[in-house]
Scaffold this motif. Sequence first.
Motif, PDB file in Angstrom:
ATOM      1  N   VAL A 132      38.672  38.555  36.097  1.00 19.83           N
ATOM      2  CA  VAL A 132      38.849  38.593  37.545  1.00 19.83           C
ATOM      3  C   VAL A 132      39.462  39.931  37.954  1.00 19.83           C
ATOM      4  CG1 VAL A 132      39.921  37.470  39.536  1.00 19.83           C
ATOM      5  CG2 VAL A 132      39.224  36.088  37.573  1.00 19.83           C
ATOM      6  N   SER A 133      38.861  40.580  38.932  1.00 25.42           N
ATOM      7  CA  SER A 133      39.501  41.735  39.560  1.00 25.42           C
ATOM      8  C   SER A 133      39.881  41.334  40.983  1.00 25.42           C
ATOM      9  CB  SER A 133      38.577  42.960  39.566  1.00 25.42           C
ATOM     10  OG  SER A 133      37.418  42.702  40.322  1.00 25.42           O
ATOM     11  N   SER A 134      40.953  41.929  41.475  1.00 22.91           N
ATOM     12  CA  SER A 134      41.501  41.494  42.762  1.00 22.91           C
ATOM     13  C   SER A 134      41.852  42.679  43.638  1.00 22.91           C
ATOM     14  CB  SER A 134      42.767  40.648  42.537  1.00 22.91           C
ATOM     15  OG  SER A 134      42.514  39.565  41.666  1.00 22.91           O
ATOM     16  N   ILE A 141      44.290  32.159  39.662  1.00 22.18           N
ATOM     17  CA  ILE A 141      44.283  33.052  40.827  1.00 22.18           C
ATOM     18  C   ILE A 141      45.588  32.983  41.623  1.00 22.18           C
ATOM     19  CG2 ILE A 141      43.307  33.117  43.171  1.00 22.18           C
ATOM     20  CD1 ILE A 141      40.562  33.250  41.921  1.00 22.18           C
ATOM     21  N   ARG A 162      43.198  44.840  38.183  1.00 23.37           N
ATOM     22  CA  ARG A 162      42.173  44.318  37.276  1.00 23.37           C
ATOM     23  C   ARG A 162      42.787  43.949  35.918  1.00 23.37           C
ATOM     24  NH1 ARG A 162      39.086  49.961  35.600  1.00 23.37           N
ATOM     25  NH2 ARG A 162      40.667  50.646  34.114  1.00 23.37           N
ATOM     26  N   ILE A 166      44.650  38.284  49.546  1.00 21.67           N
ATOM     27  CA  ILE A 166      44.137  38.632  48.219  1.00 21.67           C
ATOM     28  C   ILE A 166      42.684  38.170  48.125  1.00 21.67           C
ATOM     29  CG2 ILE A 166      44.390  38.304  45.728  1.00 21.67           C
ATOM     30  CD1 ILE A 166      47.364  37.843  46.173  1.00 21.67           C
ATOM     31  N   GLU A 167      41.816  39.100  47.771  1.00 17.09           N
ATOM     32  CA  GLU A 167      40.400  38.783  47.589  1.00 17.09           C
ATOM     33  C   GLU A 167      40.032  39.034  46.127  1.00 17.09           C
ATOM     34  OE1 GLU A 167      37.951  39.603  51.390  1.00 17.09           O
ATOM     35  OE2 GLU A 167      39.334  41.294  51.245  1.00 17.09           O
ATOM     36  N   ASN A 168      39.431  38.030  45.497  1.00 18.94           N
ATOM     37  CA  ASN A 168      39.154  38.080  44.069  1.00 18.94           C
ATOM     38  C   ASN A 168      37.659  38.158  43.804  1.00 18.94           C
ATOM     39  OD1 ASN A 168      42.017  37.429  43.096  1.00 18.94           O
ATOM     40  ND2 ASN A 168      41.586  35.717  44.459  1.00 18.94           N
TER      41      ASN A 168
END
Length: 242
Positions: free
Chosen positions: A124-126, A71, A62, A114-116
């Motif tokens: 953005v947290s990933s 991203i 994060r 990777i999922e954002n």
Amino acid sequence: MKLIKLDAIDSTNEFLKGLSNKQELENFTVVTAENQTKGKGQMGSVWTSEQAKNLIMSVFVRDLLLGIDQIYHLNVAMTLAVIQALESFHIPALSIKWPNDIMSYNFKIAGILIENSLKSDGSVSSIVGLGLNVNQINFDDLPKASSLAVICGTSFDKEEILFRIVEKMKNNLEILKKQPDLLWMDYRNRLFKKAVPMPFKDNSDRNFMGIIQGVSPFGKLQLLLEDDSIVEYNIKEIQMLY
């Protein structure tokens, strides 16, 4: 770094995603599983793994990316972290098959998903998921897959590899804040089959030749075609035939 170890789970990414929705997570919280029943790959594909043989992990990141347009920076930092960690264990002939498969020679040994999540304030947290074939030796139904054990002829300590990968992730994310161009240059130089004429197939099942030139800041593969044009392709628009 907080480490959560699970025996079995449907997906470490889904578990970590659910956890992050319920509570404030420490940056670089890691979830591992000995068995994953519904592992996910890019664009809905499935990642399968023999129980207890491989490294299945997801990492929560994060407060790194300033916006959705950055991203793919995270993808660059994370794939390089895996490569750098594996190099420290003397894994040979490593490269990145766009967008995020890790190769040794011509064999896939790892995949990253990777999922954002975009927050209302624009941050953005990933969740970075990694499946790395470590000690599995049977790939009868997967002729293009291999593992560290098969390639090197010895077994490896999965947890030691995990800690090395997270260490490299942290290092790369610090570099990303100050000198992202350095990571991008390294990423492009490590692309699988870069600058080599290769056959590809598009969504219409049309075969064509192309030469990988690089990857755009938004993660599109840049190919030099036979008419000397450079065309950019999104994930799943083309497939390399190798």
